[in-house]
Design an enzyme around this catalytic site. Structure first.
Site, short mmCIF file in Angstrom:
data_model
loop_
_atom_site.label_atom_id
_atom_site.label_comp_id
_atom_site.label_asym_id
_atom_site.label_seq_id
_atom_site.Cartn_x
_atom_site.Cartn_y
_atom_site.Cartn_z
NE ARG A 193 4.10 1.62 -1.43
CZ ARG A 193 5.20 1.39 -0.72
NH1 ARG A 193 6.38 1.81 -1.18
NH2 ARG A 193 5.16 0.74 0.41
CB CYS B 264 -0.91 0.01 1.22
SG CYS B 264 -1.90 -1.47 1.41
CE LYS C 77 17.86 -16.05 -3.43
NZ LYS C 77 17.66 -16.91 -4.60
CD GLU D 100 20.34 -16.77 -7.63
OE1 GLU D 100 19.53 -16.75 -8.57
OE2 GLU D 100 20.02 -16.55 -6.45
CE LYS E 284 13.73 -9.81 -9.41
NZ LYS E 284 14.20 -10.57 -8.24
CG HIS F 250 23.14 -42.78 -1.55
ND1 HIS F 250 23.05 -44.10 -1.93
CD2 HIS F 250 22.40 -42.65 -0.43
CE1 HIS F 250 22.28 -44.75 -1.07
NE2 HIS F 250 21.87 -43.89 -0.15
CG ASN G 140 0.91 1.35 3.98
OD1 ASN G 140 -0.24 1.50 3.61
ND2 ASN G 140 1.93 1.95 3.40
N GLY G 141 0.37 -2.22 6.83
CA GLY G 141 0.89 -3.18 7.79
C GLY G 141 -0.19 -4.15 8.24
CD1 TRP H 280 -0.99 -4.02 -3.35
CD2 TRP H 280 -2.66 -5.09 -4.36
NE1 TRP H 280 -0.64 -4.20 -4.65
CE2 TRP H 280 -1.65 -4.86 -5.30
CE3 TRP H 280 -3.83 -5.76 -4.77
CZ2 TRP H 280 -1.75 -5.26 -6.62
CZ3 TRP H 280 -3.94 -6.16 -6.09
CH2 TRP H 280 -2.90 -5.92 -6.99
CD GLU I 26 16.08 -19.83 -2.96
OE1 GLU I 26 16.20 -18.60 -3.03
OE2 GLU I 26 15.93 -20.56 -3.98
#
Length: 608
Positions: free
Chosen positions: A27, A2, A485, A488, A603, A504, A98-99, A74, A481
């Site tokens: 936003r 928001c 990271k 990357e 991206k 293994h 907001n929040g 939102w 993941e």
């Protein structure tokens, strides 16, 4: 996600605030509103839909006011509608927010007992009534401070009160808020672009700070009432730099935005009182879930790791078979997909070429397609039968962080919805699942407080040339993941493995030069993962354990230990991913890498 904008000064505030709302359009919002001082006190104008609707309303009235606040929203607590749009009011108190207020249900019951009437489905209205309640005996500033002390969760707020027409009070916790300084005029906003056309001199509020704006100046206080001296920063004409909000890199900023992003993604989409998840938020109905014989989840990169977590969740909660595919491979294996199947595609940008190709293949074969996506109006969202928007906001860093977190939230909500629709989740279990999710933003914030500890771990191991990441069950995708990271961001070779597969093959790599990151929650795999740790230690490997605060045995066995809060087994991957992100970030920085724009990466991968 928001947007907030406020203005107090010598000019007509209404067009300035409306302009600021338009600059916050990126936003995302589904409703907008504005509050200003008119001839009869505070006037509020709100509407659902695009901001042009609000502009049309104001154009007809042509109001003038020296103090105004505005908001784009939102849907969070409550559906998109005029009554749920901000600003909210409680008699003479008007507020935008907001929040997420995590304890709003208890506060709501207390306030209802005092006679307050609630006219919306939002958590924000609780804060408005609280400020009015405290304001019966206290000053405006004191009332806001005391009300905020009652609130648990995250917030950025701008508040006005009818008897003080030249004052705006703002405050923040875990949601951005910045003050702009002009010549006899002052601004309050959730992001600098909202007022950058008028001021480049800014004050960034910190958590727990309260700003009082009048036509004569700005004062900053803590919630204890003590005045704070704040640095005024001059922002150069670089929107991308301004959006970093004081962080050194976008990646670090976006890691720290995860509590807000998670809260924004879950709010308004579930009912903590009943355990229901609103299927309308996914754009589908119960019959689609009830008739699904199989669910396919397709994604690339980090989103694929979210898909693996989603597989565990959906199969456990909804008891329906789930297949996960890397999108670039899906079309080329002649998938056995039918009109009785459901396809979920996960994509941050909504423009990833391989994912779009897989999505189109599934549609051609007759499957119902749901897109979990972050970008409104993207190709994936337009072409899917249904779409669930994650509200992570713009993610500028190439290595995905907050988008991954919100994808997990979306899959968790979907799994609950599927379980409810298929009759495999009871009311009590669903209620527990939903309410645990509401605690996650705060628990991620707890992890972020450990940033200094994680940096010290990074400093110790940043010269290593290889890493091994191990996990079991839902933490196996976290190992994948974490390794991704690190690759990357730092260009260090890293591999993620199921811990049970170590013998293994990967165990041949272990020596005193190999750091091994082990994700070890206190779950059903605890004894097995502890055995894996001992196997690494007996061969001289260095153990970096990420564990919750209950497992003293693993803490004692590890060379370095990163503690995270406890949560249920479905959400522990979300919590444990945050230390992996920070570890990769700090190692990359210590090695002098460009963590925001790693070499050879883009991206959004829009070519196959």
């Amino acid at each position: 996600m928001c947007g907030i904008i406020g203005y107090v000064g010598k000019r007509n505030a209404v067009p300035i605030v409306l302009e600021g709302l338009k600059r916050l359009e990126y936003r995302g919002y589904d409703s907008a509103g504005i509050a200003f001082f008119g001839d009869k006190g505070i006037e509020v104008r709100r509407c659902s839909g695009k901001i042009e609707r609000l502009a049309s309303i104001l154009e007809k009235e042509n109001p003038s006011s020296h103090t105004t606040i505005g908001h784009t929203r939102w849907a969070t607590h409550g559906r998109p509608s005029e009554e749920n749009a901000h600003p909210h009011r409680s008699n003479g108190v008007v507020l935008v927010h907001n929040g997420i207020i995590e304890n709003y249900l208890g506060l709501k019951r207390m306030l209802a007992g005092k006679g307050y009437r609630f006219t919306s489905e939002t958590d924000t209205e609780v804060m408005c009534h609280l400020i009015e309640e405290y304001g019966r005996d206290l000053s405006f500033e004191q009332a806001v401070r005391e009300a905020l002390k009652e609130v648990r969760g995250s917030y950025a707020v701008a508040v006005i009160r009818e008897d003080e027409p030249d004052k705006i009070i703002g405050a923040r916790k875990d949601s951005p808020l910045v003050v702009g300084l002009g010549d006899g005029e002052f601004f309050l906003a959730s992001d600098i672009p909202a007022f950058l056309a008028h001021s480049r001199d800014v004050i960034f509020l910190d958590d727990g700070e309260l700003a009082v704006l009048t036509r004569y100046g700005v004062s900053i206080f803590g919630l204890d009432g003590r005045q704070h001296q704040k640095e005024v920063r001059t922002v150069s004409w670089s929107p991308s730099m301004a959006e970093k909000g004081g962080f050194k890199h976008f990646m670090l900023k976006e890691i720290h935005e995860q509590p807000r992003a998670i809260a924004d993604t879950l709010r308004g989409r579930c009912n903590p009182e009943t355990g229901d998840v609103y299927l309308e938020e996914f754009g589908l109905g119960a019959p689609v879930l009830q008739r699904a014989k199989k669910i396919f989840i397709v994604a690339c990169g980090t989103s694929y790791h979210a898909a693996l977590i989603g597989k565990y969740m959906i199969e456990s909660m909804a008891r329906v078979p789930v297949e996960t595919d890397i999108a670039s491979e899906f079309r080329y294996r002649s998938p056995l997909i039918t009109t009785d199947d459901l396809m979920i595609v996960i994509t941050q940008s909504g423009e990833t070429a391989d994912t779009l190709a897989a999505q189109r293949e599934a549609k051609n074969l007759g499957a119902f397609v749901l897109s979990i996506c972050n970008v409104v109006g993207s190709t994936s969202s337009r072409e899917a039968d249904a779409v669930f928007y994650t509200h992570s906001g713009p993610e500028i860093g190439v290595a995905s962080t907050k988008a991954f977190a919100t994808q997990i939230v979306g899959l968790y909500l979907f799994a609950i919805a599927a379980g409810r629709a298929r009759g495999t989740l009871t009311d009590d279990v669903s209620r527990d699942l939903v309410n645990e999710l509401l605690t996650v933003p705060g628990k991620v914030e707890e992890v972020l407080v450990s940033d200094g500890i994680i940096r010290s771990v990074a400093k110790e191991f940043c010269k290593a040339t290889n890493f091994l990441y191990l996990g079991r069950g839902l933490c196996y995708p976290v190992a994948l993941e974490g390794a991704l990271k690190l690759k990357e961001i730092s260009y260090i070779h890293a591999e993620g493995y199921p811990a049970g597969e170590m013998k293994h093959g990967p165990i041949a790599l272990i020596d005193e030069n190999l750091p091994v990151v082990v994700f070890a929650p206190d779950d059903a795999f605890r004894e097995k993962i502890h055995s894996n740790i001992q196997e690494v230690k007996s061969r001289g490997g260095k153990i970096i354990a990420v564990t919750d605060q209950a497992d003293e045995h693993i803490q004692a066995s590890a060379d370095r230990c990163i503690l995270v809060p406890r949560t249920n087994r479905y959400l522990i991957p979300l919590i444990m991913t945050v230390p992996a992100q920070l570890l990769a970030y700090h190692i990359g920085v210590l090695r002098g890498c460009d963590v925001d724009q790693p070499r050879n990466l883009a991206k959004s991968v829009t070519v196959e």
